[in-house]
Design a protein around this motif. Sequence first.
Motif, PDB file in Angstrom:
ATOM      1  N   ARG A 145       0.443  -1.140  -0.134  1.00 25.17           N
ATOM      2  CA  ARG A 145      -0.261   0.007   0.248  1.00 25.17           C
ATOM      3  C   ARG A 145       0.871   1.424   0.187  1.00 25.17           C
ATOM      4  O   ARG A 145       2.023   0.867   0.251  1.00 25.17           O
ATOM      5  N   THR A 146       0.169   2.354  -0.474  1.00 25.70           N
ATOM      6  CA  THR A 146       0.840   3.952   0.350  1.00 25.70           C
ATOM      7  C   THR A 146      -0.101   4.283   0.121  1.00 25.70           C
ATOM      8  O   THR A 146      -1.393   4.165   0.673  1.00 25.70           O
ATOM      9  N   GLU A 147       0.464   5.375   0.896  1.00 21.47           N
ATOM     10  CA  GLU A 147      -0.314   6.381   2.201  1.00 21.47           C
ATOM     11  C   GLU A 147      -0.240   7.893   1.366  1.00 21.47           C
ATOM     12  O   GLU A 147       0.943   8.446   1.521  1.00 21.47           O
ATOM     13  N   THR A 148      -1.812   7.812   0.463  1.00 24.23           N
ATOM     14  CA  THR A 148      -1.603   9.181   0.057  1.00 24.23           C
ATOM     15  C   THR A 148      -1.660  10.340   1.245  1.00 24.23           C
ATOM     16  O   THR A 148      -3.063  10.365   1.700  1.00 24.23           O
ATOM     17  N   LYS A 149      -1.266  11.960   1.798  1.00 20.08           N
ATOM     18  CA  LYS A 149      -1.720  12.560   2.949  1.00 20.08           C
ATOM     19  C   LYS A 149      -2.241  13.339   3.002  1.00 20.08           C
ATOM     20  O   LYS A 149      -2.523  13.960   2.036  1.00 20.08           O
ATOM     21  N   ASN A 150      -3.544  13.775   3.789  1.00 21.23           N
ATOM     22  CA  ASN A 150      -3.957  15.232   4.081  1.00 21.23           C
ATOM     23  C   ASN A 150      -4.424  15.660   3.102  1.00 21.23           C
ATOM     24  O   ASN A 150      -4.307  16.622   2.316  1.00 21.23           O
ATOM     25  N   VAL A 151      -5.589  14.776   2.545  1.00 26.78           N
ATOM     26  CA  VAL A 151      -6.478  14.841   1.433  1.00 26.78           C
ATOM     27  C   VAL A 151      -7.583  15.556   2.050  1.00 26.78           C
ATOM     28  O   VAL A 151      -8.216  14.760   2.788  1.00 26.78           O
ATOM     29  N   ASN A 152      -8.183  17.108   1.371  1.00 29.65           N
ATOM     30  CA  ASN A 152      -8.963  17.343   2.444  1.00 29.65           C
ATOM     31  C   ASN A 152     -10.706  18.106   1.874  1.00 29.65           C
ATOM     32  O   ASN A 152     -11.613  18.586   2.317  1.00 29.65           O
ATOM     33  N   SER A 153     -10.778  17.015   1.020  1.00 25.80           N
ATOM     34  CA  SER A 153     -12.347  17.050   0.853  1.00 25.80           C
ATOM     35  C   SER A 153     -12.757  15.359   0.242  1.00 25.80           C
ATOM     36  O   SER A 153     -12.230  13.952  -0.121  1.00 25.80           O
ATOM     37  N   VAL A 154     -14.015  15.230   0.469  1.00 20.66           N
ATOM     38  CA  VAL A 154     -14.283  14.044   0.132  1.00 20.66           C
ATOM     39  C   VAL A 154     -14.529  13.524  -1.548  1.00 20.66           C
ATOM     40  O   VAL A 154     -13.776  12.337  -1.673  1.00 20.66           O
ATOM     41  N   ARG A 155     -14.925  14.585  -2.169  1.00 19.61           N
ATOM     42  CA  ARG A 155     -14.102  14.283  -3.826  1.00 19.61           C
ATOM     43  C   ARG A 155     -12.950  13.857  -3.570  1.00 19.61           C
ATOM     44  O   ARG A 155     -12.493  12.900  -4.809  1.00 19.61           O
ATOM     45  N   PHE A 156     -11.896  14.950  -3.316  1.00 18.25           N
ATOM     46  CA  PHE A 156     -10.510  14.449  -3.349  1.00 18.25           C
ATOM     47  C   PHE A 156     -10.324  13.077  -2.855  1.00 18.25           C
ATOM     48  O   PHE A 156      -9.349  13.432  -3.877  1.00 18.25           O
ATOM     49  N   VAL A 157     -10.849  12.237  -2.223  1.00 17.85           N
ATOM     50  CA  VAL A 157     -10.314  11.597  -1.526  1.00 17.85           C
ATOM     51  C   VAL A 157     -10.859  10.359  -2.311  1.00 17.85           C
ATOM     52  O   VAL A 157      -9.793   9.421  -2.833  1.00 17.85           O
ATOM     53  N   MET A 158     -12.299  10.442  -3.443  1.00 23.73           N
ATOM     54  CA  MET A 158     -12.844   9.245  -3.673  1.00 23.73           C
ATOM     55  C   MET A 158     -11.946   9.633  -5.433  1.00 23.73           C
ATOM     56  O   MET A 158     -11.447   8.432  -6.264  1.00 23.73           O
TER      57      MET A 158
END
Length: 501
Positions: free
Chosen positions: A226-239
Amino acid sequence: MSESTYRIQGDTGEWEVVIGLEVHAQVTSNAKLFSGASTEFGAEPNSQVSLIDAAMPGMLPTPNRECIRQAVRTGMAIGAVINKWSRFDRKNYFYADLPQGYQISQLFHPLVGEGQIEISLDDKNPDAETKSIGVERIHVEQDAGKLMHDQHPTRSYVDLNRAGVALMEIVSKPDMRSPQEAGAYLSKLRSILRYVGSCDGNMDQGSMRADVNVSVRKPGDAFGTRTETKNVNSVRFVMQTVEIEARRQVEVLEAGGKIVQETRLFDPDRGETRSMRSKEDAHDYRYFPDPDLLPLELDDSFLEACRASLPELPDAKRRRYEADLGLSAYNAAALTADADTARWFEALLAESARVQKKGEQEVARPAANWLLSDLFGALNKLGKDLDTSPVSPEQGAELLALAADGTLSGPLAKQVFEIMLETGDPAGKIVEERGLKQTSDTGAIEAVIAEILAKNPGQLEQYRGGKEALFGFFVGQTMKAMAGKANPAVVNELLKKALAG
């Protein structure tokens, strides 16, 4: 429970994505986790920094009881195990914006253990397609400060206002299998936090953000790296992060490469994730129990008080709206998805019932339809939300009452509502001052109908010849002539008599 069918099509066939989220939620409290410094958002840089936050020699941290209480209440809201004994650890890692040189967190003995969050994947029928997402733990930790790189051409400045602010890290299990599931989970978690009042959920202000863990595998295989993408700040951006990172991993693997366990950043402008640093394992942080803090021991009376303070949560409220108020599943879900919307609706409902002297069930559907359609539509156009709405629940209830008792027709009610949005005046005042009452004066309506029939002999002849669809034409002409003020029911009744001739 629903199983996801989301797959990424690669050159070698289908790939499945595996997702876990680590959500950092700022705890609602007036003071930081271990100091009395303020947590107010938007203050001047470095104006909310205590001697403890600045790591001055001899300063000892003291846990903020309210921060612990809020974390416990959050755990209870998701049906999680509450650990009556927990402990703080030091995570030794260089933070340029955390003067201590380590972070106080909880690795080995978190405050909250396993729980779960039920998500829905069908907005129209929330109970039709559901899935339970496991929560592994919730631990409490301190936030770091903020580095500012745009204040000087060659130097970075630091703002320590956030340093020491209490965070809940809510760690999901790797149970999500699609961008939709990840978005639904984050939205549901945010809703629960806002209902409980343990976090305001303002992702644009940084008080809630997600680290997105993504791996891919052939369906049925073991988990991939797995990779970890840090500090995503909206539901849309998480998707978007899930979709983009999963596709990148598939391309790497199908080209014969390997996925490196690492930390990445999401760039929404470029629509890509970029490598930030290799991912350290827990032993690299040299965790050990914090020697300045005693273990947390919670007694039964504290836990009982936490449980008693919990509000009605969104799923329970939604089901009550359906069962007791007779609302559709869709409307009930829309009204309860956000705590502010539910509170606004309940104020509108209570006032509507009082003004109209009816039960809440009788006024619930018109109130829900007006709020979700008319008010939300208008606020979207104005760029406002319920907090800044020009129309209050009490004013909305007055407008609905005037429509219910026949004072206002549908078109007149919309006209009055538009004036309310512009002026902020109550509906009753607008109706009186502008003469917008609906009329049921049969004499006046009959006179207008006679004039309409006289002006349209051709249509009258066609109607009487069997073309009954023209009835709507005569209704429209009558309402237009009376500026929308005629009672539609009376117009229909009198027109039928006149056309029968």
